[in-house]
Design an enzyme around this catalytic site. Structure first.
Site, mmCIF file in Angstrom:
data_model
loop_
_atom_site.group_PDB
_atom_site.id
_atom_site.type_symbol
_atom_site.label_atom_id
_atom_site.label_comp_id
_atom_site.label_asym_id
_atom_site.label_seq_id
_atom_site.Cartn_x
_atom_site.Cartn_y
_atom_site.Cartn_z
ATOM 1 N N GLU A 1 -16.062 -3.388 3.555
ATOM 2 C CA GLU A 1 -14.738 -3.812 3.074
ATOM 3 C C GLU A 1 -13.759 -2.645 3.021
ATOM 4 O O GLU A 1 -12.579 -2.811 3.297
ATOM 5 C CB GLU A 1 -14.853 -4.488 1.703
ATOM 6 C CG GLU A 1 -15.483 -5.868 1.748
ATOM 7 C CD GLU A 1 -14.710 -6.873 2.600
ATOM 8 O OE1 GLU A 1 -13.490 -6.701 2.782
ATOM 9 O OE2 GLU A 1 -15.331 -7.818 3.112
ATOM 10 N N TYR B 1 -7.738 -6.914 -3.469
ATOM 11 C CA TYR B 1 -8.406 -7.642 -2.387
ATOM 12 C C TYR B 1 -9.870 -7.222 -2.273
ATOM 13 O O TYR B 1 -10.782 -8.048 -2.217
ATOM 14 C CB TYR B 1 -7.692 -7.414 -1.036
ATOM 15 C CG TYR B 1 -8.602 -7.807 0.086
ATOM 16 C CD1 TYR B 1 -8.801 -9.153 0.379
ATOM 17 C CD2 TYR B 1 -9.355 -6.855 0.775
ATOM 18 C CE1 TYR B 1 -9.704 -9.540 1.357
ATOM 19 C CE2 TYR B 1 -10.260 -7.227 1.749
ATOM 20 C CZ TYR B 1 -10.423 -8.574 2.039
ATOM 21 O OH TYR B 1 -11.333 -8.948 2.984
ATOM 22 N N ASP C 1 -7.116 -12.027 2.581
ATOM 23 C CA ASP C 1 -6.657 -11.042 3.562
ATOM 24 C C ASP C 1 -5.636 -11.710 4.483
ATOM 25 O O ASP C 1 -5.216 -12.850 4.245
ATOM 26 C CB ASP C 1 -7.848 -10.448 4.349
ATOM 27 C CG ASP C 1 -8.489 -11.477 5.286
ATOM 28 O OD1 ASP C 1 -8.095 -12.669 5.257
ATOM 29 O OD2 ASP C 1 -9.381 -11.079 6.055
#
Ligand code: SF4
Length: 377
Positions: free
Chosen positions: A57, A139, A157
């Site tokens: 990520e 996020y 996203d």
């Protein structure tokens, strides 16, 4: 231009309306990714490794899946867990990150690994706990919490924003629409398989609900999609008009020693490209008449123009005139060092610096090769 308001067909709005067909589609159509645990593996009791989820990520922030794959594999080979990454030299981490861009991510990655390893060696399993770690914003915390720990987090996203904008015909331009999208998305996350739900939304955006020519005929959510029912999905997401990036200019200097070594220096730890290596350059001047001549060279030498390169950063574009000179060994400016050409491909060189070096010495940062007049016969 923002689409005109029009009578709306009602859309699927409950978690079940969206999650059930989406997860069914994901089970059969998910992307195989090196960091992903498939639905079949999950069903067999294999759990995602939070370290791998976190690493992927962080790498995927502002970077494409294709660009990340080889870096992810290389990092795992060198540092298979958070303790080994914490024990690594920061310079080695920066070198391994070189070319992936947004280098503050690498510094934060190392700082985060150090913190986690110094604790119990385990990542926090909540969004709130994750957000306290360096480099983990809203996020990324939501993505790790959902994918690694099955928390019902709303993961948003660019792909997800596009799918949501079309499903609900959101006419507010991005990025202002984000809070509105998040509020709706939170109501859609299912209590079961929230991690797969997040990944399914991303996969749908990446493979079906694409920016251009979405393949709506194959979409598991087409029956409830307002943009499809009411008009042209490609009108969404609505984007705010782009502002032009400011331009900067400067000159870069490739000094080559008789043995082929190239003069590099390390950038300050903080700021743009912090802690990375670079060739000497002038200041990157915003003025159109900024200095791009050899007057800004680190020392006097027979500098010859080798070409020019352009690079686009997030907030500005940069044009550099590139000069090269073959020089004898000398007292170096503070913070400078000679890097043998055979090791350049492993240096912590950001892409803009690789471009500058290769304008003077083609392929120098890709593989070792002799390039000076005194090359061995
Ligand atoms: S129906 Fe088309 S526009 Fe709507 S979510 Fe699916 S792919 Fe996207």
């Amino acid at each position: 231009m923002a689409p005109q308001a029009k009578p709306r067909k009602s859309a699927a709005t409950s978690s079940g309306d969206i999650a059930a067909p989406l997860l069914e589609w994901y089970d059969a159509n998910h992307r195989e990714l090196p960091w992903r645990i498939s639905p079949r593996q999950l069903a067999a009791g294999i759990r995602p490794d939070p370290y791998r989820v976190w690493l992927s990520e962080i790498m995927l922030q502002q970077t494409t899946v294709e660009a990340v794959k080889s870096y992810f594999r290389a990092f795992l080979e060198k540092w298979p867990d958070v303790k080994s990454l914490a024990a690594a030299e920061t310079d080695d981490v920066m070198k391994a990150w070189a070319g992936l861009g947004y280098y503050s991510r690498a510094r934060n990655l190392k700082a985060c690994a150090n913190l986690v390893a110094a604790g119990k060696g385990a990542f926090p399993d909540t969004e709130a706990g994750l957000r306290e770690l360096p480099g983990i914003g809203a996020y990324t915390a939501a993505a790790i919490a959902a994918i690694a720990f099955d928390r019902p987090a709303a993961v948003m996203d660019g792909n997800v924003e596009r799918v949501m904008s079309r499903l609900f015909e959101i006419s507010t331009p991005l990025p202002d629409a984000k809070p509105e999208i998040r509020t709706i998305l939170e109501t859609l996350v299912p209590p079961a398989r929230p991690g797969d739900f997040a990944q399914a939304m991303m996969d749908l955006g990446a493979t079906i609900c694409t920016p251009r020519r979405p393949r709506c005929m194959l979409c598991p959510l087409r029956d409830g999609c307002q943009a499809l029912a009411n008009g042209d999905p490609e009108l969404y997401p609505v984007k705010a008009p782009k502002t032009e990036k400011p331009a900067r200019r400067g000159a870069a200097f490739i000094a080559i020693r008789p043995d082929g070594a190239i003069l590099l220096r390390k950038r300050p730890e903080r700021g743009l490209l912090g802690g990375m290596s670079e060739v000497p350059t002038t200041a990157w001047n915003a003025r159109i008449d900024g200095d791009t001549t050899i007057a800004g060279a680190p020392f006097a030498a027979a500098w010859q123009r080798a070409g020019s390169i352009s690079h686009v950063f997030t907030h500005f574009s940069l044009d550099l005139d590139v000069y090269r000179a073959e020089v004898t060994d000398r007292t170096l400016p503070a913070g400078s060092f000679w890097a043998p050409v055979a090791t350049l491909h492993g240096e912590a060189l950001p892409t803009v610096m690789k471009k500058a070096i290769e304008a003077a010495i083609p392929d120098a940062t890709k593989k070792p090769f002799p390039h000076t007049a005194k090359r061995p016969s």
